[in-house]
Design a protein around this motif. Structure first.
Motif, PDB file in Angstrom:
ATOM      1  N   ASP A  20      25.529 -11.965 -50.495  1.00 14.65           N
ATOM      2  CA  ASP A  20      25.668 -13.222 -49.749  1.00 14.65           C
ATOM      3  C   ASP A  20      24.523 -14.181 -50.062  1.00 14.65           C
ATOM      4  OD1 ASP A  20      27.300 -14.723 -48.150  1.00 14.65           O
ATOM      5  OD2 ASP A  20      26.572 -13.884 -46.263  1.00 14.65           O
ATOM      6  N   ARG A  21      24.113 -14.182 -51.325  1.00 16.90           N
ATOM      7  CA  ARG A  21      22.990 -14.984 -51.803  1.00 16.90           C
ATOM      8  C   ARG A  21      23.185 -16.464 -51.528  1.00 16.90           C
ATOM      9  NH1 ARG A  21      21.903 -18.041 -56.309  1.00 16.90           N
ATOM     10  NH2 ARG A  21      19.877 -17.788 -57.297  1.00 16.90           N
ATOM     11  N   GLU A  27      21.548 -21.768 -45.899  1.00 18.78           N
ATOM     12  CA  GLU A  27      21.202 -21.757 -44.470  1.00 18.78           C
ATOM     13  C   GLU A  27      19.824 -22.378 -44.248  1.00 18.78           C
ATOM     14  OE1 GLU A  27      20.050 -18.346 -41.333  1.00 18.78           O
ATOM     15  OE2 GLU A  27      21.924 -18.035 -42.436  1.00 18.78           O
ATOM     16  N   PRO A  28      19.755 -23.436 -43.441  1.00 18.73           N
ATOM     17  CA  PRO A  28      18.447 -24.048 -43.167  1.00 18.73           C
ATOM     18  C   PRO A  28      17.559 -23.088 -42.361  1.00 18.73           C
ATOM     19  CG  PRO A  28      20.255 -25.354 -42.212  1.00 18.73           C
ATOM     20  CD  PRO A  28      20.848 -24.115 -42.783  1.00 18.73           C
ATOM     21  N   GLY A  29      16.315 -22.982 -42.766  1.00 21.27           N
ATOM     22  CA  GLY A  29      15.365 -22.141 -42.042  1.00 21.27           C
ATOM     23  C   GLY A  29      15.523 -20.655 -42.271  1.00 21.27           C
ATOM     24  N   ARG A  96      20.686  -9.934 -45.848  1.00 22.80           N
ATOM     25  CA  ARG A  96      21.305 -10.974 -46.663  1.00 22.80           C
ATOM     26  C   ARG A  96      20.385 -11.324 -47.822  1.00 22.80           C
ATOM     27  NH1 ARG A  96      23.149 -15.722 -42.986  1.00 22.80           N
ATOM     28  NH2 ARG A  96      23.803 -16.581 -44.956  1.00 22.80           N
ATOM     29  N   GLY A  97      20.962 -11.420 -49.002  1.00 20.97           N
ATOM     30  CA  GLY A  97      20.204 -11.760 -50.191  1.00 20.97           C
ATOM     31  C   GLY A  97      19.705 -10.554 -50.965  1.00 20.97           C
ATOM     32  N   LEU A  98      19.784  -9.360 -50.367  1.00 18.15           N
ATOM     33  CA  LEU A  98      19.333  -8.146 -51.041  1.00 18.15           C
ATOM     34  C   LEU A  98      20.520  -7.502 -51.753  1.00 18.15           C
ATOM     35  CD1 LEU A  98      16.965  -6.244 -51.589  1.00 18.15           C
ATOM     36  CD2 LEU A  98      17.575  -5.020 -49.507  1.00 18.15           C
ATOM     37  N   CYS A  99      20.408  -7.412 -53.044  1.00 15.14           N
ATOM     38  CA  CYS A  99      21.484  -6.900 -53.886  1.00 15.14           C
ATOM     39  C   CYS A  99      21.833  -5.448 -53.524  1.00 15.14           C
ATOM     40  CB  CYS A  99      21.032  -6.999 -55.340  1.00 15.14           C
ATOM     41  SG  CYS A  99      22.263  -6.532 -56.537  1.00 15.14           S
TER      42      CYS A  99
END
Length: 134
Positions: A20-21, A27-29, A96-99
């Motif tokens: 979900d990169r 997403e702000p912040g 989120r963002g971790l493969c």
């Protein structure tokens, strides 16, 4: 999206990952620390985890991963009897963002290190009082 002051991880091939990169970047912040883990940095991290010298070294890296990348790592004996390294649970918490591959590679690297230096696993079990001073 505004440019980031450091290089970030490149996208995985479509359908290969569920990190979900793009949503994280939009997403702000949002906590974007994990995006600093480029493929080159991941290789360095995995190499470092494969060559741990002690439980203290592992705990130090655990703290640094949390501080620098936001990666939470849990280690400990599994719910059943620990007869081998398979009985030790190493969990990289979803983020989120971790493969997905990274979440699999980190525990594998730690277990490889424990295979080379079994005293790390013994110290981990002693930390929880499982050996009772043996």
């Amino acid at each position: 999206m505004k440019p980031l002051p450091h290089p970030i991880r490149t996208e995985c091939p479509p359908g290969a990952c569920v990190c979900d990169r793009d949503a994280l970047l939009a997403e702000p912040g949002a906590d974007l620390r994990v995006m600093r883990l480029t493929r080159e940095e991941e290789k360095r991290l995995l190499q470092r985890l494969e060559n741990l010298s002690s439980l203290d070294d592992l705990r130090h890296l655990q703290v640094r991963m949390q501080e620098q990348l936001g990666i939470r790592l849990s280690l400990g004996p599994g719910p059943h009897e620990v007869r081998s390294l398979r009985g030790i649970v190493i969990l990289v918490h979803e983020q989120r963002g971790l493969c997905r591959k990274t979440r699999q590679n980190i525990p594998a690297a730690i277990k490889k290190s424990m295979e080379q230096r079994p005293e790390i696993a013994y110290d981990l079990l002693n930390e929880d009082g499982l050996f009772g001073g043996l």
